[in-house]
Structures are given as structure tokens and as C-alpha cells.
Design a protein around this motif. Structure first.
Motif, short mmCIF file in Angstrom:
data_model
loop_
_atom_site.label_atom_id
_atom_site.label_comp_id
_atom_site.label_asym_id
_atom_site.label_seq_id
_atom_site.Cartn_x
_atom_site.Cartn_y
_atom_site.Cartn_z
N GLY A 198 0.83 -1.21 0.00
CA GLY A 198 0.00 0.00 0.00
C GLY A 198 0.86 1.26 0.00
O GLY A 198 0.61 2.21 -0.75
N LEU A 199 1.92 1.24 0.83
CA LEU A 199 2.79 2.42 0.93
C LEU A 199 3.59 2.63 -0.35
O LEU A 199 3.76 3.77 -0.80
CB LEU A 199 3.75 2.25 2.12
CG LEU A 199 3.12 2.40 3.50
CD1 LEU A 199 4.05 1.84 4.57
CD2 LEU A 199 2.77 3.86 3.79
N GLN A 202 1.19 3.97 -3.03
CA GLN A 202 0.87 5.37 -2.78
C GLN A 202 2.07 6.27 -3.11
O GLN A 202 1.93 7.32 -3.75
CB GLN A 202 0.48 5.53 -1.31
CG GLN A 202 -0.01 6.93 -0.98
CD GLN A 202 -0.15 7.13 0.52
OE1 GLN A 202 -0.36 6.17 1.27
NE2 GLN A 202 -0.02 8.36 0.97
N THR A 366 -0.26 5.76 6.46
CA THR A 366 -0.51 6.10 5.05
C THR A 366 -0.73 7.60 4.87
O THR A 366 -0.50 8.12 3.78
CB THR A 366 -1.76 5.37 4.51
OG1 THR A 366 -2.78 5.47 5.49
CG2 THR A 366 -1.48 3.92 4.21
N ASP A 367 -1.17 8.28 5.94
CA ASP A 367 -1.53 9.69 5.75
C ASP A 367 -0.42 10.65 6.23
O ASP A 367 -0.68 11.79 6.55
CB ASP A 367 -2.83 9.99 6.51
CG ASP A 367 -2.71 9.62 8.00
OD1 ASP A 367 -1.63 9.08 8.39
OD2 ASP A 367 -3.66 9.88 8.76
#
Ligand code: FAD
Length: 393
Positions: A198-199, A202, A366-367
Motif C-alpha cells: 500500500g505504501l 501510494q 498512510t496519511d
């Protein structure tokens, strides 16, 4: 405490074990067998590929270990006889041991992908052991035409450094963005999920736009044949991809000396007692690092270093006739999306019901904002300095 301990392999696991054996029991006779006078680390070799670091900056030698009293022999261990407890060396001599510790890292499974043998690796480098292969791949990337495609093929699990292929794709993309902006990176993967996926995804979107394309197993990403001369690969369902630079990260197994010592099982890797890292198949032989089956711990330099310390302590305890202490381990793997953007996965492992378990851990949020990502990139270089200092002095 006087006894003879032989350590094979002067990488992350072996150099650490040799150092901690000698440091914790100075009277031990510790011999380290390692063919190379200079060790190049895989960690940060992706930065070399991107032109962010020199080969020199990822090189380490054995002077500090010698100063500590470790006898360092620059040759290859060819065979092990566990009955006479002897290691035969490449120079024709042999040494006896009371305890043997192997940290031979990985060997490539040549021809596991059709056409990918040692000769092919001279045209389509793996660069999954650092040194000449890293230099070769760097030269090819520098010589690549603008508008070309860098193709990286990634293997199924388990393999050395789960996030490694994706960090490499990121940093090659970073180099291309600056020097060959019309070029792309294509990852052909033999699996559908990968570390910090996911990282990475992104980060690629944020930093590299559509420069990096990833094709997983179900999208026909598994490469089954390599034509290194033509720089072409063929996937499971027959698609041919042509590369300007072809980087094959092939399937792997434990370094060959593990086979010779009789400690590997049918998987090609080494089962160990998780408390001591002694082989479950051959007494008095301890194995650490990438060669072992230590999941859920990853095949990382950080893990090999931690396991080297655990095995060193277990060997000393055994020689003193004491019970081994129950260990716990930590691991952090940093990856760079570009020089300003770091991500990480970290975990602590403990023994539970006789097996290694992840007792806590997680990945970067993630943010997170740009400052946070930059901090993690800084932590990555701090980690590199600290671990190489701890391992080679
Ligand atoms: P190695 O460090 O490879 O050491 C093995 C040594 O044994 C070698 O020096 C070899 O010459 C020697 N040897 C082998 N056979 C014999 C023999 N028969 N006789 C004598 N000597 C022998 N890990 C991290 O923690 N963080 C990272 O950021 C990271 N980045 C990576 C990036 C890339 C591109 C790659 C490929 C790997 C990365 N890794 C990283 C993983 C890390 O390199 C390995 O997990 C680590 O090197 C394992 O240590 P080891 O002791 O098992 O093997």
C-alpha cells in the motif's frame, strides 16, 4: 572458556556472530571464513544504482574483527563433515570445530527460470548479491537510451529482502526522472502481494506518476523464460516483454555450504531451533540469516544481525553447560521511494509455544506528510551507519 568456534560467511549474520562470540567470551578461538576481503552490502546498493551513493560507501572490511582477536581466513568453505567436525577450505586445508556457525546467505537457483543461468546474469544482472553485479547493473542503467524500459522481474516468496525489488524500482525511477525522463520501469511479479504494498503504491503515485507499472501474478506477471541476449522475457501466458535494461531477481535458496553440511530440507532452506538457531538436523551447527527458515522474521540484514547475536549467546551458553536464554528479536526495514521519501516496516518477535511470533509491529502511516517521509529517509541512513558499525566495527 576455551573452545574452537568456526563461523562461515562474513556478511550480516556471520560477522556479527564472530564479533559477539569474541566480545562475550574473549578466550574462545573464533575463526571467520569469508572469501572476500571487502564486503559490499546489499542494503543501500539500490542507492548506488540510482547514483545517490558510491560503491566505496557500501564497502566494509574485517580489520576491526581482527583487532578484536577473530582469526579471519579469506577462502571459501567447501565442505563440512559433522562427524569429524571438520570444515574443508578452498585452499586445501581444513579446520576442526566444536561449534560451527553458518551464515552463507543465498545462492541463486540457476535455470529455475528457463534461460537464466550464470552466463545470462552477465547480460541481465540480478544484482541480488552486491559487488560486480551492482556495478554492471549501474553501468547498464547509465547507458540506457531515454525512452527505454527498465524491466525488473520479482520472485515468489520466500526470498532475500521482501521490499528490495520495490525499493529498487523506486530509486531507478528516481534516477530516470532526472536523467532519462521519457523512460519507464516495469515490474513483472510472480506474486500478487508484496511487502509494504500500500505504501509503495501510494508513494509511486505521489512521486513517480505513471513511470512505474507493476504487474502481479494474476495479471500475467510471472516470468518463466529469459532471453538475456535479446533482453526479452516471456510470461506464464506467453506475453513477450522487451527491455532496454533487464534486471532479473531470480528464485533463491540457502548458500551451498548449508547443503554440504546437511542442514537444508527439501525447501532448499535451513530449519532451525528458534531459541538457539541450532540446526534441527545436525547437532552443533548453528545457522543464521537469509539461509534459515525463520518466518515470520524476514530475510533481512537487520534480522541476520539480531540472529547472529542470539546464536552467539546460545553457543556460549551451550559451551558453558548452561540453558540458553529465551531471545526476542527486532527488525526494521526502511525503503526509499526517492531520496526525500522513506517508508518502513518494523516488528518485535518473541517465542510463543516454541515458535517465532510477531508480538508487535506495523508500517508507516498512510496519511503522513512530507516532513514525516523525509524523517524516515533520514532514519534509513542512520540505521545503515548503526548496523554496519555494529556488524563490522
Ligand atoms: P550475507 O550478508 O549475504 O553474507 C553471506 C556471506 O557468506 C557472504 O559474504 C559470502 O561471501 C559468504 N559465504 C557464502 N558461502 C560461503 C562459503 N561456502 N564459505 C565462506 N563464505 C561464504 N536488509 C536490511 O535489513 N535492510 C535493507 O535495507 C536491505 N536492503 C537490501 C537491498 C537489496 C537490493 C538486497 C538484495 C538485500 C537487502 N537487504 C536488506 C537484505 C540483506 O542484504 C540480507 O538479508 C543480509 O545480507 C543477510 O545476511 P546473511 O549473513 O544471511 O548473508
Amino acid at each position: 572458556l576455551s573452545a574452537r568456534v568456526v563461523v562461515v560467511g562474513g556478511g550480516f549474520g556471520g560477522a556479527t556472530a564472530a564479533k559477539y562470540l569474541k566480545r562475550n567470551a574473549p578466550d574462545l578461538d573464533v575463526t571467520l571464513v569469508e572469501p572476500n576481503k571487502v564486503f559490499y552490502t546489499c542494503p543501500f546498493s539500490n542507492l548506488v544504482l540510482a547514483g545517490m551513493r558510491t560503491m566505496d560507501s557500501i564497502s566494509h572490511n574485517y580489520n576491526e574483527l581482527r583487532e578484536l582477536g577473530v582469526r579471519v581466513v579469506h577462502t571459501t568453505a567447501q565442505d563440512v563433515d559433522p562427524v569429524s567436525r571438520t570444515v574443508s577450505l578452498g585452499d586445501g586445508s581444513s579446520i576442526r570445530y566444536e561449534k560451527l556457525l553458518l551464515s552463507p546467505g543465498i545462492d541463486i537457483r540457476w535455470n529455475a527460470i528457463e534461460g537464466y543461468d550464470q552466463a545470462a546474469a552477465e547480460q541481465a544482472p540480478h544484482a541480488w548479491k552486491a559487488g560486480d553485479q551492482t556495478r554492471l547493473l549501474r553501468r547498464q542503467i547509465e547507458a540506457m537510451d531515454d525512452g527505454g524500459v527498465f524491466v525488473l522481474t520479482a520472485p515468489a516468496n520466500p526470498f532475500r529482502c521482501p521490499p528490495g525489488p520495490y525499493e529498487r524500482a523506486s530509486l531507478v525511477a528516481h534516477y530516470l526522472s532526472q536523467h532519462k525522463p521519457r523512460s519507464k520501469v516495469l515490474i513483472l511479479d510472480a506474486k500478487d502481494n508484496f511487502s509494504k504494498q500500500g505504501l509503495f503504491m501510494q508513494g509511486w503515485k505521489d512521486v513517480h506518476g505513471d513511470r512505474i507499472e507493476w504487474v502481479g501474478l494474476s495479471g500475467d506477471g510471472k516470468v518463466v523464460r529469459v532471453d538475456a541476449g535479446k533482453r526479452e522475457v516471456e510470461t506464464e501466458f506467453g506475453t513477450i516483454h522487451k527491455a532496454s535494461v533487464l534486471n532479473v531477481v531470480p528464485p533463491q535458496k540457502a548458500g551451498f555450504i548449508a547443503d554440504r553440511a546437511g542442514v537444508t530440507n527439501e525447501s532448499g532452506w535451513v530449519p532451525v531451533d528458534p531459541v538457539t538457531f541450532e540446526s534441527t538436523q545436525v547437532k552443533d551447527i548453528y545457522v543464521v540469516g537469509d539461509a534459515t527458515i525463520a518466518a515470520p522474521m524476514p530475510k533481512s540484514g537487520f534480522a541476520a544481525n539480531a540472529q547472529g547475536k542470539v546464536a552467539a549467546a546460545a553457543i556460549i551458553a551451550a559451551l558453558e553447560g548452561q540453558q540458553p536464554l529465551e531471545p526476542s528479536w527486532a527488525n526494521t526495514c526502511y525503503s526509499l521511494i526517492n531520496p526525500e521519501y522513506g517508508i518502513s516496516v518494523a516488528a518485535v518477535y518473541r517465542i510463543q509455544e516454541g515458535l517465532i511470533h510477531e508480538s508487535s509491529g506495523g508500517v508507516s502511516p498512510t496519511d503522513a506528510n512530507a516532513t514525516f517521509r523525509k524523517l524516515e529517509a533520514d532514519y534509513a541512513s542512520g540505521w545503515y551507519s548503526a548496523i554496519t558499525q555494529d556488524t563490522w566495527g
